[in-house]
Design a protein around this motif. Structure first.
Motif, PDB file in Angstrom:
ATOM      1  N   ALA A 194       1.075  -1.166  -0.026  1.00 45.95           N
ATOM      2  CA  ALA A 194       0.177  -0.112  -0.165  1.00 45.95           C
ATOM      3  C   ALA A 194       0.809   1.095   0.123  1.00 45.95           C
ATOM      4  N   PHE A 195       1.880   1.305   0.999  1.00 46.08           N
ATOM      5  CA  PHE A 195       3.069   2.353   0.820  1.00 46.08           C
ATOM      6  C   PHE A 195       3.522   2.698  -0.448  1.00 46.08           C
ATOM      7  N   ASP A 196       3.943   1.313  -1.089  1.00 46.05           N
ATOM      8  CA  ASP A 196       4.405   1.756  -2.471  1.00 46.05           C
ATOM      9  C   ASP A 196       3.614   2.333  -3.649  1.00 46.05           C
ATOM     10  N   ILE A 197       2.235   1.774  -3.376  1.00 42.46           N
ATOM     11  CA  ILE A 197       1.327   2.211  -4.347  1.00 42.46           C
ATOM     12  C   ILE A 197       1.234   3.930  -4.148  1.00 42.46           C
ATOM     13  N   TRP A 198       0.980   4.153  -2.841  1.00 42.82           N
ATOM     14  CA  TRP A 198       0.837   5.951  -2.339  1.00 42.82           C
ATOM     15  C   TRP A 198       1.733   6.619  -2.958  1.00 42.82           C
ATOM     16  N   GLN A 199       3.154   5.909  -2.786  1.00 44.46           N
ATOM     17  CA  GLN A 199       4.390   6.733  -3.247  1.00 44.46           C
ATOM     18  C   GLN A 199       4.375   7.171  -4.752  1.00 44.46           C
ATOM     19  N   LYS A 200       3.773   6.041  -5.582  1.00 46.37           N
ATOM     20  CA  LYS A 200       3.696   6.510  -6.974  1.00 46.37           C
ATOM     21  C   LYS A 200       2.275   7.407  -7.233  1.00 46.37           C
ATOM     22  N   LEU A 201       1.445   7.276  -6.245  1.00 48.97           N
ATOM     23  CA  LEU A 201       0.163   8.143  -6.910  1.00 48.97           C
ATOM     24  C   LEU A 201       0.610   9.570  -6.037  1.00 48.97           C
ATOM     25  N   SER A 202       1.028   9.603  -5.069  1.00 51.22           N
ATOM     26  CA  SER A 202       1.435  10.887  -4.209  1.00 51.22           C
ATOM     27  C   SER A 202       1.780  12.037  -5.228  1.00 51.22           C
ATOM     28  N   GLY A 203       1.026  13.198  -5.240  1.00 58.58           N
ATOM     29  CA  GLY A 203       1.474  14.470  -5.797  1.00 58.58           C
ATOM     30  C   GLY A 203       0.954  14.259  -7.447  1.00 58.58           C
ATOM     31  N   GLN A 204       0.426  13.217  -7.980  1.00 56.02           N
ATOM     32  CA  GLN A 204       0.389  12.965  -9.125  1.00 56.02           C
ATOM     33  C   GLN A 204      -1.226  12.769  -9.597  1.00 56.02           C
ATOM     34  N   TYR A 205      -1.352  13.041 -11.097  1.00 53.37           N
ATOM     35  CA  TYR A 205      -2.715  12.516 -11.331  1.00 53.37           C
ATOM     36  C   TYR A 205      -2.575  11.111 -11.906  1.00 53.37           C
ATOM     37  N   HIS A 206      -3.721  10.263 -11.797  1.00 56.35           N
ATOM     38  CA  HIS A 206      -3.787   8.911 -12.252  1.00 56.35           C
ATOM     39  C   HIS A 206      -4.886   8.679 -12.903  1.00 56.35           C
ATOM     40  N   ASP A 207      -5.201   7.473 -13.538  1.00 50.94           N
ATOM     41  CA  ASP A 207      -6.388   7.186 -14.371  1.00 50.94           C
ATOM     42  C   ASP A 207      -7.175   5.844 -13.534  1.00 50.94           C
ATOM     43  N   VAL A 208      -8.516   6.160 -13.534  1.00 46.69           N
ATOM     44  CA  VAL A 208      -9.090   5.224 -13.054  1.00 46.69           C
ATOM     45  C   VAL A 208     -10.222   4.595 -14.220  1.00 46.69           C
ATOM     46  N   TYR A 209     -10.322   3.472 -14.385  1.00 45.42           N
ATOM     47  CA  TYR A 209     -10.856   2.745 -15.417  1.00 45.42           C
ATOM     48  C   TYR A 209     -12.049   1.767 -15.132  1.00 45.42           C
ATOM     49  N   THR A 210     -13.178   2.054 -15.521  1.00 49.95           N
ATOM     50  CA  THR A 210     -14.309   1.114 -15.092  1.00 49.95           C
ATOM     51  C   THR A 210     -14.781   0.279 -16.523  1.00 49.95           C
ATOM     52  N   GLY A 211     -14.818  -0.821 -16.621  1.00 52.47           N
ATOM     53  CA  GLY A 211     -15.288  -1.699 -17.742  1.00 52.47           C
ATOM     54  C   GLY A 211     -16.581  -2.051 -17.270  1.00 52.47           C
ATOM     55  N   ILE A 212     -17.765  -1.955 -18.024  1.00 50.75           N
ATOM     56  CA  ILE A 212     -19.163  -2.250 -17.699  1.00 50.75           C
ATOM     57  C   ILE A 212     -19.494  -3.085 -18.856  1.00 50.75           C
ATOM     58  N   CYS A 213     -20.284  -4.240 -18.787  1.00 46.32           N
ATOM     59  CA  CYS A 213     -20.901  -4.914 -19.730  1.00 46.32           C
ATOM     60  C   CYS A 213     -22.156  -5.538 -19.326  1.00 46.32           C
ATOM     61  N   VAL A 214     -23.141  -5.450 -20.274  1.00 49.15           N
ATOM     62  CA  VAL A 214     -24.550  -5.881 -19.970  1.00 49.15           C
ATOM     63  C   VAL A 214     -24.882  -7.051 -21.063  1.00 49.15           C
ATOM     64  N   ILE A 215     -25.180  -8.085 -20.607  1.00 46.19           N
ATOM     65  CA  ILE A 215     -25.573  -9.135 -21.555  1.00 46.19           C
ATOM     66  C   ILE A 215     -27.117  -9.642 -21.361  1.00 46.19           C
ATOM     67  N   GLN A 216     -27.869  -9.636 -22.461  1.00 45.37           N
ATOM     68  CA  GLN A 216     -29.049 -10.574 -22.200  1.00 45.37           C
ATOM     69  C   GLN A 216     -29.604 -11.000 -23.475  1.00 45.37           C
ATOM     70  N   GLU A 217     -29.965 -12.442 -23.532  1.00 46.39           N
ATOM     71  CA  GLU A 217     -30.224 -13.012 -24.826  1.00 46.39           C
ATOM     72  C   GLU A 217     -29.393 -12.793 -25.983  1.00 46.39           C
ATOM     73  N   GLY A 218     -27.974 -12.843 -25.834  1.00 45.90           N
ATOM     74  CA  GLY A 218     -27.024 -12.779 -27.056  1.00 45.90           C
ATOM     75  C   GLY A 218     -26.901 -11.526 -27.302  1.00 45.90           C
ATOM     76  N   ILE A 219     -27.502 -10.432 -26.707  1.00 43.27           N
ATOM     77  CA  ILE A 219     -27.138  -8.969 -26.771  1.00 43.27           C
ATOM     78  C   ILE A 219     -26.103  -8.534 -25.993  1.00 43.27           C
ATOM     79  N   VAL A 220     -25.051  -8.345 -26.453  1.00 38.91           N
ATOM     80  CA  VAL A 220     -23.793  -7.705 -25.376  1.00 38.91           C
ATOM     81  C   VAL A 220     -23.402  -6.189 -25.612  1.00 38.91           C
ATOM     82  N   ARG A 221     -23.507  -5.411 -24.673  1.00 40.26           N
ATOM     83  CA  ARG A 221     -23.238  -4.119 -24.646  1.00 40.26           C
ATOM     84  C   ARG A 221     -22.358  -3.673 -23.586  1.00 40.26           C
ATOM     85  N   GLN A 222     -21.157  -2.985 -24.114  1.00 36.13           N
ATOM     86  CA  GLN A 222     -19.894  -2.713 -23.344  1.00 36.13           C
ATOM     87  C   GLN A 222     -19.453  -1.155 -23.325  1.00 36.13           C
TER      88      GLN A 222
END
Length: 200
Positions: free
Chosen positions: A99-127
């Motif tokens: 955790a400390f190693d992670i925070w040292q990388k993030l400290s004072g910096q911008y980082h990106d947060v990505y979320t992938g979302i997926c919806v499936i029903q009856e063969g239909i896939v949307r992402q």
């Protein structure tokens, strides 16, 4: 209440959230959907040279596929979130030192947060993949010690929870706040509504 009425008129199939995350459960509840929870079991290892946006998109799809096989008549929603800084995918802390190693990388910096979302029903896939930029304050050793002592970072991607104590270390975000929490609500609702309309 209005959202619930609209969904009832469209005879929406039973919705399953393919996630054990309490945060995603709370966020999806905000949209007014009734749903069940079923937790998929998949390998979340990162492929060699895999980019963050591809990683979360793949995992969201794989999670949804696991659940839709069990419940083929249901509408399945899955999501996966990760952090990335300088093209490095940042996961959950495995220990205090990690955790400390992670925070040292993030400290004072911008980082990106990505979320992938997926919806499936009856063969239909949307992402979709949603990106938010987050600015982290400069953290001192004492900041890190105090934050770790709260136990909030445990089990959190990037070793922090923006909806919790970590908010005091985040002066700026560019994009969706709910994306950083774990489920971008606007984009999630759009995918669900598109799927519901296509099947009615």
């Amino acid at each position: 209440m209005l959202a619930l009425n609209i969904l009832h008129v469209k005879k929406m199939a039973p919705l399953i959230l393919a996630s054990g995350s309490p945060r995603r459960h709370e966020l999806l509840s905000q949209l007014g959907y009734a749903f069940d929870v079923c937790v998929p079991n998949i390998d979340e290892s990162v492929y060699a040279a895999e980019q963050a946006q591809c990683y979360v998109s793949r995992l969201a799809y794989e999670k949804a596929c696991v659940i839709v096989k069990k419940y083929p008549k249901h509408l399945v929603l899955a999501a996966d979130t990760c952090l990335s800084i300088q093209s490095e995918i940042i996961g959950k802390p495995m220990s205090k030192q990690h955790a400390f190693d992670i925070w040292q990388k993030l400290s004072g910096q911008y980082h990106d947060v990505y979320t992938g979302i997926c919806v499936i029903q009856e063969g239909i896939v949307r992402q979709n993949v949603v990106k938010t930029q987050v600015k982290f304050a400069i953290l001192s050793e004492q900041d890190m010690e105090e934050y770790w002592a709260t136990q909030e970072p445990i089990g959190k991607a990037g070793a922090y929870a923006i909806q919790g104590i970590a908010a005091k270390y985040i002066p700026e975000i560019i994009g969706s706040y709910t994306n950083v929490v774990g489920l971008p609500l606007y984009e999630t609702d759009q995918l669900l509504q598109q799927t519901i309309k296509a099947l009615n």
